[in-house]
Design an enzyme around this catalytic site. Sequence first.
Site, PDB file in Angstrom:
ATOM      1  N   LYS A 261       0.244   3.814  -0.559  1.00 27.39           N
ATOM      2  CA  LYS A 261      -0.910   3.918  -1.468  1.00 27.39           C
ATOM      3  C   LYS A 261      -2.246   4.180  -0.774  1.00 27.39           C
ATOM      4  O   LYS A 261      -3.092   4.865  -1.326  1.00 27.39           O
ATOM      5  CB  LYS A 261      -1.002   2.679  -2.352  1.00 27.39           C
ATOM      6  CG  LYS A 261      -1.400   1.424  -1.606  1.00 27.39           C
ATOM      7  CD  LYS A 261      -1.397   0.217  -2.533  1.00 27.39           C
ATOM      8  CE  LYS A 261      -1.884  -0.991  -1.776  1.00 27.39           C
ATOM      9  NZ  LYS A 261      -1.344  -2.249  -2.309  1.00 27.39           N
TER      10      LYS A 261
ATOM     11  N   ARG B 193      -3.542 -13.267  -7.768  1.00 25.30           N
ATOM     12  CA  ARG B 193      -3.533 -11.906  -8.275  1.00 25.30           C
ATOM     13  C   ARG B 193      -2.348 -11.857  -9.230  1.00 25.30           C
ATOM     14  O   ARG B 193      -2.183 -12.778 -10.015  1.00 25.30           O
ATOM     15  CB  ARG B 193      -3.467 -10.872  -7.126  1.00 25.30           C
ATOM     16  CG  ARG B 193      -4.046  -9.520  -7.549  1.00 25.30           C
ATOM     17  CD  ARG B 193      -4.049  -8.482  -6.447  1.00 25.30           C
ATOM     18  NE  ARG B 193      -2.736  -7.876  -6.276  1.00 25.30           N
ATOM     19  CZ  ARG B 193      -2.479  -6.887  -5.415  1.00 25.30           C
ATOM     20  NH1 ARG B 193      -3.432  -6.399  -4.652  1.00 25.30           N
ATOM     21  NH2 ARG B 193      -1.262  -6.384  -5.305  1.00 25.30           N
TER      22      ARG B 193
HETATM   23  C1  LIG Z   1      -0.619  -2.753  -1.384  1.00 26.27           C
HETATM   24  C2  LIG Z   1       0.502  -3.638  -1.630  1.00 26.27           C
HETATM   25  C3  LIG Z   1       1.397  -3.941  -0.590  1.00 26.27           C
HETATM   26  C4  LIG Z   1       1.191  -3.457   0.832  1.00 26.27           C
HETATM   27  O1  LIG Z   1       0.174  -4.189   1.457  1.00 26.27           O
HETATM   28  P1  LIG Z   1      -0.218  -3.987   3.013  1.00 26.27           P
HETATM   29  O2  LIG Z   1      -1.163  -5.070   3.290  1.00 26.27           O
HETATM   30  O3  LIG Z   1      -0.829  -2.646   3.116  1.00 26.27           O
HETATM   31  O4  LIG Z   1       1.032  -4.101   3.780  1.00 26.27           O
HETATM   32  C5  LIG Z   1       2.465  -4.739  -0.893  1.00 26.27           C
HETATM   33  N1  LIG Z   1       2.676  -5.198  -2.142  1.00 26.27           N
HETATM   34  C6  LIG Z   1       1.844  -4.933  -3.162  1.00 26.27           C
HETATM   35  C7  LIG Z   1       2.126  -5.488  -4.518  1.00 26.27           C
HETATM   36  C8  LIG Z   1       0.731  -4.144  -2.953  1.00 26.27           C
HETATM   37  O5  LIG Z   1      -0.089  -3.866  -3.958  1.00 26.27           O
END
Ligand SMILES: *Cc1c(COP(=O)(O)O)cnc(C)c1O
Length: 602
Positions: free
Chosen positions: A36, A131
């Site tokens: 992302k 969250r």
């Molecule tokens: C963005 C995200 C991740 C990845 O997080 P990083 O810190 O970049 O490894 C994992 N799970 C969810 C639900 C996310 O939104």
Amino acid sequence: MSGPVITVDLEKVEENSRVIVKFCREHGIAVMGVTKVTCGMPSVARAMISGGIRQLGESRIENIKRLRNSGIDVPITLLRIPPLSAAREVVMYTDCSLNSELPVMSELSAAAEELGKIHDVILMLDLGDLREGIWPDDLMTAARKVLELPGIHLRGLGTNLTCYGGVLPTQENMKTLALFANRIEEELNISLEIVSGGNSSSLDLVSRGQMPKRINQLRIGEAIMLGRETAFGKRWPGTSPDAFILKAELIEVKEKPSVPKGKTGMDAFGKKPVFTDRGLRKRGILNIGREDVVIEGLAPVIQGVSILGASSDHLLVDITDSKKELKLGSEVGFVMDYGALLAGMTSSYVIKEPILRGVVKQQKRIVLTGDSPVFSPSFFPEDMRMLGYSVEGPLPATEDTLIETMKQGAIPFVAGRDRLTLLGMKAMGSALGQSGFILIDSHPSLMSDPDAPEDRKVLSSALGLCDPSINVSTEFSPENIVLIGIRAADREESEIIRRMNITAFTMEDIDFLGIREVMRRSLRTAGAGTAGVYLSFCQNVIDGNGEGLTTRELHLAMELISRSGLMRCMDISGCLKRGQKDFSSLLHFTESVFGKRILIKD
Ligand SMILES: *Cc1c(COP(=O)(O)O)cnc(C)c1O
């Protein structure tokens, strides 16, 4: 360079992935690679896959479509819990989603039933980060209800930490997650395939041997992209922190005092700035600003350069002590933290330039293929040899011949009465992997109607839009496809260009930008992160009562292609007009493509 650029070293992304995958595998954990922060950039996803990632996670449907359009076919999970209003789209484009709301899962189930699918869900449990996630007290009831939904398969349980509340993963909260997974299995008599224990902030716990065995998946973005875990921000051993570099250009370099002169009020962002007097300093302005990145998240790559401040479009740096000589027009690079990377990748003002190394070197060897009445070695201009090329052939245009030629770094010249573009593309994909495509033609060739003439669906066929058994979009990402010289396109073709993010330059664009700029952009787009470019040329692009490209424009276009050194296959098959006798213009263009200039200079 005309604007800021983020270069992406795909080899480093691949190697970072390999390191993380191996580490996790040793602890019984599968890695979901999270794309992302790059907005679902296909070449990055591909590098992750080459590094051993078997599944991807994305937070936005748009990005998932982007990945799918480029032929990425590994399972993709939607990470952001889906909106009630987009259930159908979620089921259509993803294999699995993270969820915490029953009404949404009901909608997903209904959509799945309607589409004749089963949609996988991972239930999210909130372990205190506040969250997304179901509160532990409500989990069992929710899980029970999910099992009643016919279109849904409850595939696992997951949690997300260190995002909003900054809550760290610990042995205790991970044990809670594992306990809940066991409880669901026992009380509801099902088995849960996945227990997903968080993101890059969970790696540290794993390395300390404190991750419960039951946790068998992590969703990792930052550790792969920036080479660090995120519980404590530590560099991750064996990974590179600089796969992504932001580069901007110095647009002013001057000696100025370090304290503003005159009565001071607020800066452009309503703050009252403070200064220390360090005397006269050599200062530079870079063509990037708060509109593109988070300035606080940048660290200069060049030693001795420091950031002074920024407004929307200007970044001020002190270059007095720079270890490298910097002058007007010089490029200054920065590594980024997560926030800066996210902003930079999202800014449409910042060009993203994936870099692929280890590409086969282009040789000065042309191999004629196909049954062209025009191009035979005897007819093929002596000039070609004067340009330093050896010319071989003609050989029959078979896939094997083309593959072999390209693997050796020689350039197949595909000519003949039949259109052989699809064959050539297939061969290039097998020989070189990731490739770009430039079509110089008056039509986009993107029709999908089975009755459309062959010539009008070359590209739609290549992208798998006509016959599902043919699809080279895995090697030819639509993001590396450029159309030049378009004079007419039907509605469907325009829609495909937009939807698949294909770059198209119409005659109008060429009039407006000039062919030089069009070619600069085209080569950059087609060449980005690829092993080279396939050039397909159709002579109907020329003139056409003054509506098309002029001979001069075409020559310049061809010369610029030649100078880029990117071309790996040249194709003018199937473009001879019936009864055509004068081939001289075709021959001249060909010479330009291989570097002929009016005056020989070096
Ligand atoms: C963005 C995200 C991740 C990845 O997080 P990083 O810190 O970049 O490894 C994992 N799970 C969810 C639900 C996310 O939104």
